[in-house]
Design a protein around this motif. Structure first.
Motif, PDB file in Angstrom:
ATOM      1  N   ILE A  66       0.876  -1.179   0.000  1.00 15.49           N
ATOM      2  CA  ILE A  66       0.000   0.000   0.000  1.00 15.49           C
ATOM      3  C   ILE A  66       0.907   1.221   0.000  1.00 15.49           C
ATOM      4  O   ILE A  66       1.838   1.310   0.795  1.00 15.49           O
ATOM      5  N   LEU A  67       0.658   2.151  -0.895  1.00 14.26           N
ATOM      6  CA  LEU A  67       1.360   3.433  -0.898  1.00 14.26           C
ATOM      7  C   LEU A  67       0.364   4.509  -0.492  1.00 14.26           C
ATOM      8  O   LEU A  67      -0.804   4.464  -0.889  1.00 14.26           O
ATOM      9  N   THR A  68       0.813   5.484   0.272  1.00 12.87           N
ATOM     10  CA  THR A  68      -0.079   6.535   0.736  1.00 12.87           C
ATOM     11  C   THR A  68       0.674   7.856   0.852  1.00 12.87           C
ATOM     12  O   THR A  68       1.900   7.876   0.868  1.00 12.87           O
ATOM     13  N   THR A  86       4.923   7.352   1.842  1.00 11.11           N
ATOM     14  CA  THR A  86       4.306   6.303   2.654  1.00 11.11           C
ATOM     15  C   THR A  86       4.996   6.170   4.007  1.00 11.11           C
ATOM     16  O   THR A  86       4.333   6.102   5.050  1.00 11.11           O
ATOM     17  N   VAL A  87       6.323   6.140   4.008  1.00 14.07           N
ATOM     18  CA  VAL A  87       7.068   6.039   5.272  1.00 14.07           C
ATOM     19  C   VAL A  87       6.775   7.254   6.143  1.00 14.07           C
ATOM     20  O   VAL A  87       6.533   7.125   7.351  1.00 14.07           O
ATOM     21  N   ALA A  88       6.773   8.436   5.560  1.00 11.31           N
ATOM     22  CA  ALA A  88       6.481   9.654   6.326  1.00 11.31           C
ATOM     23  C   ALA A  88       5.072   9.602   6.912  1.00 11.31           C
ATOM     24  O   ALA A  88       4.863   9.931   8.087  1.00 11.31           O
ATOM     25  N   ALA A  99      -6.907  -0.530  10.811  1.00 11.98           N
ATOM     26  CA  ALA A  99      -6.775  -1.586   9.797  1.00 11.98           C
ATOM     27  C   ALA A  99      -6.444  -1.013   8.422  1.00 11.98           C
ATOM     28  O   ALA A  99      -7.093  -0.086   7.949  1.00 11.98           O
ATOM     29  N   GLY A 100      -5.416  -1.589   7.798  1.00 10.94           N
ATOM     30  CA  GLY A 100      -4.974  -1.065   6.509  1.00 10.94           C
ATOM     31  C   GLY A 100      -4.342   0.295   6.719  1.00 10.94           C
ATOM     32  O   GLY A 100      -3.617   0.516   7.667  1.00 10.94           O
ATOM     33  N   ILE A 101      -4.605   1.204   5.837  1.00 13.69           N
ATOM     34  CA  ILE A 101      -4.151   2.584   6.008  1.00 13.69           C
ATOM     35  C   ILE A 101      -5.401   3.440   6.175  1.00 13.69           C
ATOM     36  O   ILE A 101      -5.839   4.150   5.273  1.00 13.69           O
TER      37      ILE A 101
END
Length: 133
Positions: A66-68, A86-88, A99-101
């Protein structure tokens, strides 16, 4: 408003990915819209409306990843979704991710999350922010 999914690890642009825009400004995540990327990984999202917002976008380039990106109170004219964003997002919102992002929390707490995220990454470039470099 335009975004691009630009994974650093990908050899080719991620075409036809579903990108979802969420708003958690009320304290609970609400899906605002979904769209698909074009052949270059680009997509468009609607302009934000007046009010208190906490926007973020997510996509799944594979079944395992998952990318966000956290956009904050307003949607920037251009933004990137990649591993750095995503890491940030995960670091800044760690205690508010379910759950999830799915990001949920009080409006004040989410404003702090957005500020921390901006200290970590420049979502307009997908690179570490000037605070980090």
């Amino acid at each position: 408003m335009n975004g691009i999914v630009k994974p650093l690890a990908a050899n080719e642009p991620p075409a036809n990915l579903k990108v979802t825009l969420y708003d958690a400004g009320s304290g609970h995540s609400v899906k605002v819209m979904e769209t698909l990327t074009d052949s270059s990984g680009a997509f468009s999202v609607a302009n934000d409306s007046p009010g208190q917002h906490f926007f973020y976008v997510s996509t799944m380039p594979t079944n395992e990843i998952i990318l966000t990106a956290i956009l904050g109170a307003t949607i920037p004219p251009t933004f990137v979704i990649n591993e750095v964003t995503t890491v940030a997002a995960c670091y800044a919102a760690a205690q508010f991710i379910t759950a999830g992002i799915v990001i949920e929390g009080s409006p004040f707490a989410l404003s702090v999350v957005a500020a921390m995220n901006a200290n970590l990454v420049d979502v307009t470039t997908g690179l570490p922010s000037t605070v980090m470099t």
